[in-house]
Design a protein around this motif. Structure first.
Motif, short mmCIF file in Angstrom:
data_model
loop_
_atom_site.label_atom_id
_atom_site.label_comp_id
_atom_site.label_asym_id
_atom_site.label_seq_id
_atom_site.Cartn_x
_atom_site.Cartn_y
_atom_site.Cartn_z
N LEU A 10 0.86 -1.18 0.00
CA LEU A 10 0.00 0.00 0.00
C LEU A 10 0.89 1.23 0.00
CD1 LEU A 10 -2.66 -1.11 2.61
CD2 LEU A 10 -2.94 -0.99 0.14
N GLN A 11 0.64 2.14 -0.92
CA GLN A 11 1.53 3.26 -1.14
C GLN A 11 1.34 4.40 -0.16
OE1 GLN A 11 4.04 3.01 -3.32
NE2 GLN A 11 3.30 0.93 -3.59
N SER A 12 0.11 4.75 0.14
CA SER A 12 -0.12 5.94 0.97
C SER A 12 -0.54 5.55 2.38
CB SER A 12 -1.20 6.82 0.34
OG SER A 12 -2.46 6.22 0.46
N GLU A 13 -0.31 6.47 3.28
CA GLU A 13 -0.73 6.25 4.66
C GLU A 13 -2.25 6.16 4.76
OE1 GLU A 13 0.42 7.79 9.10
OE2 GLU A 13 0.35 9.30 7.52
N ALA A 14 -2.95 6.93 3.92
CA ALA A 14 -4.42 6.88 3.92
C ALA A 14 -4.92 5.49 3.54
CB ALA A 14 -4.99 7.92 2.96
N GLU A 70 -6.63 2.23 16.68
CA GLU A 70 -5.98 2.97 15.58
C GLU A 70 -5.48 4.30 16.10
OE1 GLU A 70 -3.99 3.71 13.02
OE2 GLU A 70 -5.12 2.09 12.08
N ASN A 71 -4.23 4.31 16.59
CA ASN A 71 -3.68 5.51 17.20
C ASN A 71 -3.10 6.50 16.19
OD1 ASN A 71 -1.42 4.12 16.45
ND2 ASN A 71 -0.56 3.92 18.50
N ARG A 72 -3.19 6.21 14.90
CA ARG A 72 -2.70 7.14 13.88
C ARG A 72 -3.73 8.19 13.51
NH1 ARG A 72 -0.93 2.95 9.36
NH2 ARG A 72 -2.88 2.03 10.09
N ILE A 73 -4.95 8.08 14.07
CA ILE A 73 -6.01 9.02 13.70
C ILE A 73 -6.64 9.65 14.93
CG2 ILE A 73 -6.57 7.77 11.57
CD1 ILE A 73 -9.14 6.78 13.08
N SER A 74 -7.24 10.80 14.69
CA SER A 74 -8.11 11.45 15.66
C SER A 74 -9.47 11.57 14.97
CB SER A 74 -7.57 12.82 16.02
OG SER A 74 -8.47 13.50 16.87
N LEU A 75 -10.46 10.88 15.50
CA LEU A 75 -11.78 10.81 14.87
C LEU A 75 -12.54 12.11 15.11
CD1 LEU A 75 -13.59 8.83 13.33
CD2 LEU A 75 -14.41 7.99 15.54
N GLU A 76 -13.04 12.72 14.04
CA GLU A 76 -13.80 13.96 14.14
C GLU A 76 -15.30 13.69 14.08
OE1 GLU A 76 -12.19 16.75 14.77
OE2 GLU A 76 -10.24 15.79 14.52
N SER A 77 -15.73 12.90 13.09
CA SER A 77 -17.15 12.56 12.97
C SER A 77 -17.28 11.21 12.27
CB SER A 77 -17.92 13.63 12.20
OG SER A 77 -17.55 13.65 10.85
N VAL A 96 -5.24 12.80 10.54
CA VAL A 96 -4.08 11.92 10.66
C VAL A 96 -3.12 12.60 11.63
CG1 VAL A 96 -2.18 10.80 9.45
CG2 VAL A 96 -4.40 11.06 8.32
N VAL A 97 -2.81 11.91 12.72
CA VAL A 97 -2.05 12.50 13.82
C VAL A 97 -0.67 12.98 13.39
CG1 VAL A 97 -1.05 12.05 16.10
CG2 VAL A 97 -3.33 11.20 15.55
N ASN A 100 -1.17 15.90 10.76
CA ASN A 100 -2.21 16.87 11.09
C ASN A 100 -3.08 17.20 9.87
OD1 ASN A 100 -3.49 18.23 13.17
ND2 ASN A 100 -2.46 20.16 12.69
N GLN A 101 -3.21 16.21 8.96
CA GLN A 101 -3.98 16.38 7.73
C GLN A 101 -5.38 15.83 7.93
OE1 GLN A 101 -2.03 14.71 4.35
NE2 GLN A 101 -3.75 15.08 2.98
N ASN A 102 -6.38 16.57 7.47
CA ASN A 102 -7.77 16.12 7.53
C ASN A 102 -8.04 15.16 6.39
OD1 ASN A 102 -8.37 17.69 9.79
ND2 ASN A 102 -8.83 19.47 8.52
N GLU A 103 -8.75 14.10 6.69
CA GLU A 103 -9.12 13.10 5.68
C GLU A 103 -10.60 12.77 5.82
OE1 GLU A 103 -7.33 11.39 3.34
OE2 GLU A 103 -5.37 12.24 3.83
#
Length: 115
Positions: A10-14, A70-77, A96-97, A100-103
């Motif tokens: 998998l290429q991207s972190e997303a 999943e500690n790589r994210i901060s859940l917004e909604s 993404v922690v 600091n990019q919104n996904e």
């Protein structure tokens, strides 16, 4: 990290986060031998009627599992839309922690024998 479908890297972190989230949410708690607490309660809710109470339980189960595993994210909604029987689309807004990019992710959740 390798793709569970193609075996390619998998290429991207997303993409890695998307696959990890799908794995966490579709794994029943207690099904991993060395990690009994890994997974979520979502698979136990397959046959429950989809109403407002179930929707809130799905939100809680998904958010709890993601916060724990999943500690790589901060859940917004989070929102969950039913598709066919046993299939849902999970829409997540997260940060993404590390970057600091919104996904925004839409993740299909397939439960049961038919996927």
């Amino acid at each position: 990290m390798m793709s569970r479908y193609t075996g390619l890297s998998l290429q991207s972190e997303a993409e890695q986060i998307r696959q990890s989230i799908q794995d966490i949410l579709t794994t029943p708690i207690g099904s991993r031998i060395m990690r009994r607490s890994y997974g979520s309660l979502l698979p136990q809710m397959i046959d429950t009627p989809f109403n407002e109470i179930t929707r809130l339980q799905l939100y809680a189960a998904a958010a709890t599992a993601l916060i724990q595993w999943e500690n790589r994210i901060s859940l917004e909604s989070i929102s969950i839309e039913p598709q066919e029987h046993g299939k849902f689309i999970l829409d997540l807004s997260l940060t993404v922690v590390n970057s600091n990019q919104n996904e925004s992710l839409s993740i299909p959740l397939n439960f049961g024998a038919i996927s």
